[in-house]
Design an enzyme around this catalytic site. Structure first.
Site, PDB file in Angstrom:
ATOM      1  N   LYS A  69      -8.015 -34.487  57.320  1.00 15.54           N
ATOM      2  CA  LYS A  69      -8.434 -33.100  57.530  1.00 15.54           C
ATOM      3  C   LYS A  69      -7.775 -32.253  56.459  1.00 15.54           C
ATOM      4  CE  LYS A  69     -10.719 -30.611  60.608  1.00 15.54           C
ATOM      5  NZ  LYS A  69     -11.960 -30.989  61.296  1.00 15.54           N
TER       6      LYS A  69
ATOM      7  N   GLY B  11     -20.721 -21.513  75.310  1.00 17.52           N
ATOM      8  CA  GLY B  11     -20.843 -21.537  73.845  1.00 17.52           C
ATOM      9  C   GLY B  11     -22.253 -21.925  73.461  1.00 17.52           C
TER      10      GLY B  11
ATOM     11  N   VAL C 290     -23.730 -26.429  68.725  1.00 18.40           N
ATOM     12  CA  VAL C 290     -23.591 -27.579  69.621  1.00 18.40           C
ATOM     13  C   VAL C 290     -24.284 -27.296  70.959  1.00 18.40           C
ATOM     14  CG1 VAL C 290     -21.937 -28.995  70.902  1.00 18.40           C
ATOM     15  CG2 VAL C 290     -21.443 -28.327  68.539  1.00 18.40           C
ATOM     16  N   GLY C 291     -23.931 -26.172  71.566  1.00 18.25           N
ATOM     17  CA  GLY C 291     -24.373 -25.885  72.937  1.00 18.25           C
ATOM     18  C   GLY C 291     -25.868 -25.724  73.087  1.00 18.25           C
TER      19      GLY C 291
HETATM   20  P1  NAD Z   1     -20.826 -22.132  66.730  1.00 15.20           P
HETATM   21  O1  NAD Z   1     -20.009 -21.097  66.077  1.00 15.20           O
HETATM   22  O2  NAD Z   1     -22.178 -22.447  66.211  1.00 15.20           O
HETATM   23  O3  NAD Z   1     -21.025 -21.723  68.273  1.00 15.20           O
HETATM   24  C1  NAD Z   1     -19.964 -21.363  69.106  1.00 15.20           C
HETATM   25  C2  NAD Z   1     -20.536 -20.519  70.235  1.00 15.20           C
HETATM   26  O4  NAD Z   1     -19.492 -20.273  71.160  1.00 15.20           O
HETATM   27  C3  NAD Z   1     -21.069 -19.147  69.793  1.00 15.20           C
HETATM   28  O5  NAD Z   1     -22.280 -18.897  70.477  1.00 15.20           O
HETATM   29  C4  NAD Z   1     -19.971 -18.179  70.254  1.00 15.20           C
HETATM   30  O6  NAD Z   1     -20.496 -16.898  70.558  1.00 15.20           O
HETATM   31  C5  NAD Z   1     -19.511 -18.897  71.508  1.00 15.20           C
HETATM   32  N1  NAD Z   1     -18.177 -18.523  71.985  1.00 15.20           N
HETATM   33  C6  NAD Z   1     -17.064 -18.270  71.256  1.00 15.20           C
HETATM   34  N2  NAD Z   1     -16.043 -17.965  72.081  1.00 15.20           N
HETATM   35  C7  NAD Z   1     -16.536 -18.030  73.345  1.00 15.20           C
HETATM   36  C8  NAD Z   1     -15.964 -17.852  74.623  1.00 15.20           C
HETATM   37  N3  NAD Z   1     -14.682 -17.523  74.782  1.00 15.20           N
HETATM   38  N4  NAD Z   1     -16.763 -18.007  75.714  1.00 15.20           N
HETATM   39  C9  NAD Z   1     -18.064 -18.339  75.575  1.00 15.20           C
HETATM   40  N5  NAD Z   1     -18.648 -18.560  74.389  1.00 15.20           N
HETATM   41  C10 NAD Z   1     -17.890 -18.398  73.285  1.00 15.20           C
HETATM   42  O7  NAD Z   1     -19.894 -23.429  66.795  1.00 15.20           O
HETATM   43  P2  NAD Z   1     -20.358 -24.921  67.040  1.00 15.20           P
HETATM   44  O8  NAD Z   1     -20.576 -25.596  65.750  1.00 15.20           O
HETATM   45  O9  NAD Z   1     -21.420 -24.951  68.084  1.00 15.20           O
HETATM   46  O10 NAD Z   1     -19.015 -25.560  67.619  1.00 15.20           O
HETATM   47  C11 NAD Z   1     -18.613 -25.322  68.953  1.00 15.20           C
HETATM   48  C12 NAD Z   1     -17.366 -26.144  69.249  1.00 15.20           C
HETATM   49  O11 NAD Z   1     -17.656 -27.532  69.119  1.00 15.20           O
HETATM   50  C13 NAD Z   1     -16.203 -25.875  68.307  1.00 15.20           C
HETATM   51  O12 NAD Z   1     -15.021 -25.962  69.057  1.00 15.20           O
HETATM   52  C14 NAD Z   1     -16.270 -27.009  67.305  1.00 15.20           C
HETATM   53  O13 NAD Z   1     -15.001 -27.314  66.753  1.00 15.20           O
HETATM   54  C15 NAD Z   1     -16.760 -28.132  68.196  1.00 15.20           C
HETATM   55  N6  NAD Z   1     -17.476 -29.182  67.463  1.00 15.20           N
HETATM   56  C16 NAD Z   1     -18.555 -28.866  66.690  1.00 15.20           C
HETATM   57  C17 NAD Z   1     -19.262 -29.882  66.057  1.00 15.20           C
HETATM   58  C18 NAD Z   1     -20.502 -29.581  65.239  1.00 15.20           C
HETATM   59  O14 NAD Z   1     -21.189 -30.534  64.882  1.00 15.20           O
HETATM   60  N7  NAD Z   1     -20.851 -28.339  64.968  1.00 15.20           N
HETATM   61  C19 NAD Z   1     -18.856 -31.214  66.195  1.00 15.20           C
HETATM   62  C20 NAD Z   1     -17.741 -31.505  66.998  1.00 15.20           C
HETATM   63  C21 NAD Z   1     -17.064 -30.472  67.631  1.00 15.20           C
END
Ligand code: NAD
Length: 372
Positions: free
Chosen positions: A79, A179, A183-184
């Site tokens: 990392k 979220g 991802v979500g």
């Molecule tokens: P993203 O920024 O696209 O989405 C994050 C979402 O979470 C946004 O809609 C934001 O408004 C929301 N959010 C932030 N704080 C919040 C809270 N307190 N309560 C509710 N919602 C909240 O990010 P992502 O790429 O979807 O990643 C989400 C998580 O998954 C991160 O922790 C990331 O490290 C992890 N992750 C992502 C990937 C990937 O492929 N993108 C892979 C592994 C892990």
């Protein structure tokens, strides 16, 4: 970072090396941690944030060792972190990232990928600078994993297997997603194709709730047009954190670490947790929920879709091959972890760590002189 901090992160798996990068002309203050390369050169994201720490870099590098080993990739874990505001002017960001990458040009034990604060454009600069980056734009042969929903797809594959350990079916199961980002929202979309009903979704500004089910495609379109999920017309607006306690069968954390604690876990209702975010449940709360019978697919097993996709891209695979690898690897690992947890009477987290560490050690045993 003091020397003691560095030493406290040493064990028999790694880190293999830690490199500090300082380029005053471009404001570069960064660190690379190459944790373990027994399976091959490490792959892991470059994180840019104003408050990023060396400690975070060590922890994330080890998490990548376990995630890549569990996924059976020919890559170890590493990392890198850069101190900086990711929203800085583009030219300054490009100069900073190029300078950081250039300083690590000879560091062939590490392949850059995107993470918080960096994206495919940053990877394109790095690829141009040193020739070693994954998570590239489509024009450079990249597979746009966030746009396609690689991690959400993997979460849905985990659900297919984990459901055998639950007392309900996916068809008609009620889902809450914390979220609604890359991802979500894709996880909700892929699970909807299996009959799962999204009843609650949250972003950083609120929750939308409808016990009869939200229209996933309409909610995705609303979110993509810049709206807050709480303003979506198809449901009732609730507080941001209400999503973590709504009545549901499946809960997907896809936002922040440490969301569920010993204090708030008494309000937690889901029976299956698919961890999209990293460490979304504090360790003692996670163990308590596991003992209570909640089926938990731990983060580095469930959310490996992104890195599997990036590694497949790095090796020249097509989008179809990458998605097929995600489904196959995550389904197999979810099955193995949940069965191992049941057979050995341990939590799914303990089973997942044991599985990953066994694979790292097996890879280390194959290396000459035990160098790595
Ligand atoms: P993203 O920024 O696209 O989405 C994050 C979402 O979470 C946004 O809609 C934001 O408004 C929301 N959010 C932030 N704080 C919040 C809270 N307190 N309560 C509710 N919602 C909240 O990010 P992502 O790429 O979807 O990643 C989400 C998580 O998954 C991160 O922790 C990331 O490290 C992890 N992750 C992502 C990937 C990937 O492929 N993108 C892979 C592994 C892990």
């Amino acid at each position: 970072m003091t020397e003691r901090d560095t030493l406290s992160f040493r064990d028999d798996l790694g880190p293999l090396k830690v490199i500090q990068v300082h380029v005053p002309k471009h404001g570069v203050e960064g660190i690379l941690v190459v944790d373990n390369v027994a399976a091959g050169p490490s792959i892991g994201g470059l994180r840019m944030a104003p408050d990023v720490t060396a400690r975070e870099c060590f922890r994330l590098a080890r998490a990548m060792t376990l995630k890549n080993a569990a996924a059976g990739l020919s890559h170890g874990g590493g990392k890198s972190v850069l101190v900086g505001d990711p929203a800085m002017p583009r030219a300054a960001k490009e100069a900073m990232i190029r300078a950081f990458a250039h300083a690590l040009k000879g560091e062939e034990h590490y392949i850059f990928g995107p993470d918080m604060g960096t994206d495919e454009h940053c990877m394109a600069w790095i690829k141009d600078e040193i020739g070693r980056a994954a998570g590239l734009p489509r024009e450079l042969g990249g597979i746009p994993l966030d746009e396609l929903g690689a991690t959400g797809y993997g979460l849905a594959a985990a659900a297919d297997v984990a459901i055998a350990h639950c007392d309900f079916t996916l068809d008609g199961a009620r889902l809450a997603v914390q979220g609604f980002g890359s991802v979500g929202l894709h996880a909700a979309r892929f699970l909807a194709e299996k009959g799962v009903k999204l009843v609650a979704a949250a972003d950083s500004r609120g929750t939308v709730y409808n016990p009869d089910g939200l229209d996933v495609d309409a909610l995705v379109a609303h979110k993509r047009s810049g709206g807050r999920v709480a303003d979506f017309a198809g449901g009732q607006a609730l507080d941001r954190d209400a999503v973590n306690a709504v009545d549901c069968d499946i809960w997907i954390p896809a936002a922040r670490p440490d969301v569920v604690t010993m204090e708030n876990m008494k309000n937690f209702k889901a029976k299956l947790v698919l961890q999209g975010a990293n460490i979304p449940i504090q360790p003692e709360a996670e163990a308590a929920l596991d003992r209570r019978g909640v089926v938990i697919v731990p983060d580095f097993i469930a959310n490996a879709g992104g890195v599997i996709c990036a590694a497949m891209e790095y090796h020249g695979a097509s989008e179809v091959a990458a998605f097929s690898a995600i489904a196959e690897k995550i389904a197999r690992n979810t099955r193995e972890v949940l069965e191992r947890a049941r057979t050995d009477g341990v939590t799914s987290r303990e089973a997942a760590v044991a599985l990953a560490v066994d694979r790292v050690r097996a890879a280390m045993d194959t290396r000459a002189n035990g160098i790595f």
